[in-house]
Design a protein around this motif. Structure first.
Motif, PDB file in Angstrom:
ATOM      1  N   SER A  80      40.487  55.828 -12.295  1.00  0.00           N
ATOM      2  CA  SER A  80      39.327  55.611 -13.162  1.00  0.00           C
ATOM      3  C   SER A  80      38.024  55.848 -12.420  1.00  0.00           C
ATOM      4  N   GLU A  81      38.077  55.845 -11.076  1.00  0.00           N
ATOM      5  CA  GLU A  81      36.894  56.071 -10.252  1.00  0.00           C
ATOM      6  C   GLU A  81      37.196  57.162  -9.231  1.00  0.00           C
ATOM      7  N   PRO A  82      36.205  57.977  -8.891  1.00  0.00           N
ATOM      8  CA  PRO A  82      36.445  59.109  -7.978  1.00  0.00           C
ATOM      9  C   PRO A  82      36.851  58.671  -6.579  1.00  0.00           C
ATOM     10  N   VAL A  83      37.728  59.483  -5.983  1.00  0.00           N
ATOM     11  CA  VAL A  83      38.154  59.308  -4.592  1.00  0.00           C
ATOM     12  C   VAL A  83      37.976  60.663  -3.902  1.00  0.00           C
ATOM     13  N   PRO A  84      37.292  60.716  -2.756  1.00  0.00           N
ATOM     14  CA  PRO A  84      37.034  62.004  -2.109  1.00  0.00           C
ATOM     15  C   PRO A  84      38.218  62.492  -1.281  1.00  0.00           C
ATOM     16  N   ASP A  85      38.115  63.734  -0.836  1.00  0.00           N
ATOM     17  CA  ASP A  85      39.040  64.287   0.143  1.00  0.00           C
ATOM     18  C   ASP A  85      38.570  63.916   1.545  1.00  0.00           C
ATOM     19  N   TYR A  86      39.450  64.196   2.527  1.00  0.00           N
ATOM     20  CA  TYR A  86      39.118  64.034   3.942  1.00  0.00           C
ATOM     21  C   TYR A  86      38.693  62.619   4.293  1.00  0.00           C
ATOM     22  N   ILE A  87      39.497  61.674   3.794  1.00  0.00           N
ATOM     23  CA  ILE A  87      39.414  60.297   4.258  1.00  0.00           C
ATOM     24  C   ILE A  87      40.776  59.954   4.858  1.00  0.00           C
ATOM     25  N   THR A  88      40.859  58.856   5.553  1.00  0.00           N
ATOM     26  CA  THR A  88      42.122  58.498   6.194  1.00  0.00           C
ATOM     27  C   THR A  88      43.203  58.215   5.146  1.00  0.00           C
ATOM     28  N   PHE A  89      44.442  58.378   5.551  1.00  0.00           N
ATOM     29  CA  PHE A  89      45.555  58.087   4.655  1.00  0.00           C
ATOM     30  C   PHE A  89      45.500  56.636   4.178  1.00  0.00           C
ATOM     31  N   GLU A  90      45.292  55.704   5.101  1.00  0.00           N
ATOM     32  CA  GLU A  90      45.247  54.292   4.735  1.00  0.00           C
ATOM     33  C   GLU A  90      44.074  53.993   3.810  1.00  0.00           C
ATOM     34  N   GLY A  91      42.933  54.630   4.071  1.00  0.00           N
ATOM     35  CA  GLY A  91      41.784  54.427   3.204  1.00  0.00           C
ATOM     36  C   GLY A  91      42.055  54.909   1.788  1.00  0.00           C
ATOM     37  N   MET A  93      45.121  55.295   0.340  1.00  0.00           N
ATOM     38  CA  MET A  93      46.148  54.480  -0.294  1.00  0.00           C
ATOM     39  C   MET A  93      45.581  53.140  -0.763  1.00  0.00           C
ATOM     40  N   ALA A  94      44.708  52.557   0.011  1.00  0.00           N
ATOM     41  CA  ALA A  94      44.099  51.282  -0.384  1.00  0.00           C
ATOM     42  C   ALA A  94      43.307  51.448  -1.676  1.00  0.00           C
ATOM     43  N   GLU A  95      42.616  52.576  -1.801  1.00  0.00           N
ATOM     44  CA  GLU A  95      41.835  52.813  -3.012  1.00  0.00           C
ATOM     45  C   GLU A  95      42.738  53.087  -4.214  1.00  0.00           C
ATOM     46  N   PHE A  96      43.812  53.827  -4.008  1.00  0.00           N
ATOM     47  CA  PHE A  96      44.753  54.077  -5.114  1.00  0.00           C
ATOM     48  C   PHE A  96      45.370  52.763  -5.598  1.00  0.00           C
ATOM     49  N   GLU A  97      45.718  51.911  -4.647  1.00  0.00           N
ATOM     50  CA  GLU A  97      46.318  50.627  -5.017  1.00  0.00           C
ATOM     51  C   GLU A  97      45.304  49.750  -5.742  1.00  0.00           C
ATOM     52  N   ARG A  98      44.069  49.786  -5.317  1.00  0.00           N
ATOM     53  CA  ARG A  98      43.027  49.000  -5.988  1.00  0.00           C
ATOM     54  C   ARG A  98      42.877  49.424  -7.442  1.00  0.00           C
ATOM     55  N   GLN A  99      43.022  50.738  -7.686  1.00  0.00           N
ATOM     56  CA  GLN A  99      42.870  51.252  -9.044  1.00  0.00           C
ATOM     57  C   GLN A  99      44.190  51.267  -9.828  1.00  0.00           C
ATOM     58  N   ASP A 100      45.269  50.814  -9.221  1.00  0.00           N
ATOM     59  CA  ASP A 100      46.586  50.778  -9.865  1.00  0.00           C
ATOM     60  C   ASP A 100      46.984  52.163 -10.373  1.00  0.00           C
ATOM     61  N   VAL A 241      26.616  62.774  -2.103  1.00  0.00           N
ATOM     62  CA  VAL A 241      25.830  61.643  -2.608  1.00  0.00           C
ATOM     63  C   VAL A 241      26.505  60.952  -3.788  1.00  0.00           C
ATOM     64  N   ALA A 242      27.380  61.650  -4.481  1.00  0.00           N
ATOM     65  CA  ALA A 242      28.037  61.062  -5.651  1.00  0.00           C
ATOM     66  C   ALA A 242      28.891  59.845  -5.287  1.00  0.00           C
ATOM     67  N   TYR A 243      29.359  59.784  -4.025  1.00  0.00           N
ATOM     68  CA  TYR A 243      30.212  58.667  -3.612  1.00  0.00           C
ATOM     69  C   TYR A 243      29.416  57.481  -3.081  1.00  0.00           C
ATOM     70  N   GLU A 244      28.106  57.646  -2.969  1.00  0.00           N
ATOM     71  CA  GLU A 244      27.179  56.554  -2.619  1.00  0.00           C
ATOM     72  C   GLU A 244      27.566  55.830  -1.332  1.00  0.00           C
ATOM     73  N   GLY A 245      28.171  56.573  -0.397  1.00  0.00           N
ATOM     74  CA  GLY A 245      28.503  55.993   0.899  1.00  0.00           C
ATOM     75  C   GLY A 245      29.691  55.045   0.899  1.00  0.00           C
ATOM     76  N   ARG A 246      30.413  54.943  -0.231  1.00  0.00           N
ATOM     77  CA  ARG A 246      31.509  53.972  -0.342  1.00  0.00           C
ATOM     78  C   ARG A 246      32.647  54.265   0.624  1.00  0.00           C
ATOM     79  N   PHE A 247      32.807  55.540   1.019  1.00  0.00           N
ATOM     80  CA  PHE A 247      33.949  55.914   1.852  1.00  0.00           C
ATOM     81  C   PHE A 247      33.533  56.331   3.263  1.00  0.00           C
ATOM     82  N   ASP A 248      32.314  56.019   3.650  1.00  0.00           N
ATOM     83  CA  ASP A 248      31.828  56.418   4.972  1.00  0.00           C
ATOM     84  C   ASP A 248      32.700  55.841   6.098  1.00  0.00           C
ATOM     85  N   ASP A 249      33.219  54.641   5.905  1.00  0.00           N
ATOM     86  CA  ASP A 249      33.986  53.995   6.972  1.00  0.00           C
ATOM     87  C   ASP A 249      35.382  54.581   7.150  1.00  0.00           C
ATOM     88  N   VAL A 250      35.859  55.357   6.169  1.00  0.00           N
ATOM     89  CA  VAL A 250      37.198  55.963   6.292  1.00  0.00           C
ATOM     90  C   VAL A 250      37.129  57.491   6.277  1.00  0.00           C
TER      91      VAL A 250
END
Length: 254
Positions: A80-91, A93-100, A241-250
């Motif tokens: 339901s919410e965008p997820v970018p490419d080129y983030i860690t595998f764990e990052g 998977m955590a987002e996919f699980e959060r969004q079910d 900019v569309a991701y608003e820095g949400r995935f900077d840490d991964v």
């Protein structure tokens, strides 16, 4: 009218009026549309535009985790919410699980772009299905994928993996019930509903697969990656900019 079975071509990269017509001609009831490097809102919009009473288009994302040289592809539906490419595998998977979301593994153990058998074994509880037939791949590669799914007791799925229009509908996943909309397709994968993986045969099928396989030469060049993804302007880079820095840490690229 309800159907006793729903045929889902579970991974295509192309979508237009000709693709829709071809899918219907081949008896496909649903397509999972997951183009490369396209943001989720655009995928949702196009999926809705080309869906009708006879064909459901399910929006999906094939997310590239890790860096270009060691990337692992994950096909995800139900986001339901965008997820970018080129983030860690764990990052990722955590987002996919959060969004079910439903997490599908395309072309397992293929080249350097897929989850390997040991990786799948380590994460089997987080994966909803493994691709056991991909029209683009060679026979021994599909055999290996089926062996992996069997060994790990994972559900399978089949797809045309069409990057080219003529390949649409060459393979599909047949669920043993009516799946009337995109939400029902996502639920069927997420809940492990009974299904059969089916593909066409004959010389035409094999030729279409070989043409698709040859298309990989362009799809996986570093020149394409450098031009399209690492310029800093790609729509699915986590720095966009569309991701608003949400995935900077991964993110794996700064």
């Amino acid at each position: 009218m309800s159907r006793a079975r729903t045929r889902v071509d579970a991974h295509v990269k192309v979508l237009d009026d000709r693709v829709v017509a071809r899918a219907k001609e081949r008896g496909i009831d649903a397509l999972v549309y997951a183009p490369h490097f396209t943001r989720l809102p655009t995928v949702h919009e196009r999926a809705a535009r080309f869906s009708d009473d006879d064909l459901t288009v399910v929006p999906g994302r094939e997310v590239f985790t890790g860096d270009w040289g060691n990337r692992r592809h994950l096909l995800v539906i139900g986001l339901s919410e965008p997820v970018p490419d080129y983030i860690t595998f764990e990052g990722a998977m955590a987002e996919f699980e959060r969004q079910d979301a439903a997490v599908l593994v395309p072309h397992p153990s293929f080249a350097t772009i897929s989850l390997t058998r040991p990786e799948l074994a380590a994460h089997d509880s987080r994966v909803h299905a493994v691709e056991t037939y991909n029209t683009k791949l060679l026979s021994h590669q599909n055999d290996r994928a089926r062996d992996i799914a069997d060994d790990l007791d994972l559900h399978g799925f089949g797809s045309s993996y069409a990057h080219l229009r003529p390949t649409v509908g060459e393979a599909w996943t047949a669920f043993e019930r009516d799946l009337p909309d995109a939400e029902a397709v996502v639920e069927a994968f997420r809940e492990g509903r009974p299904r059969t993986v089916v593909h066409r045969g004959g010389l035409g099928h094999r030729l279409r697969g070989l043409i698709e396989f040859g298309h990989l030469a362009y799809e996986n060049t570093w020149a394409k990656a450098d031009r399209l993804f690492l310029s800093g302007e790609a729509p699915t880079l986590p720095s966009n900019v569309a991701y608003e820095g949400r995935f900077d840490d991964v993110a794996v690229y700064e």
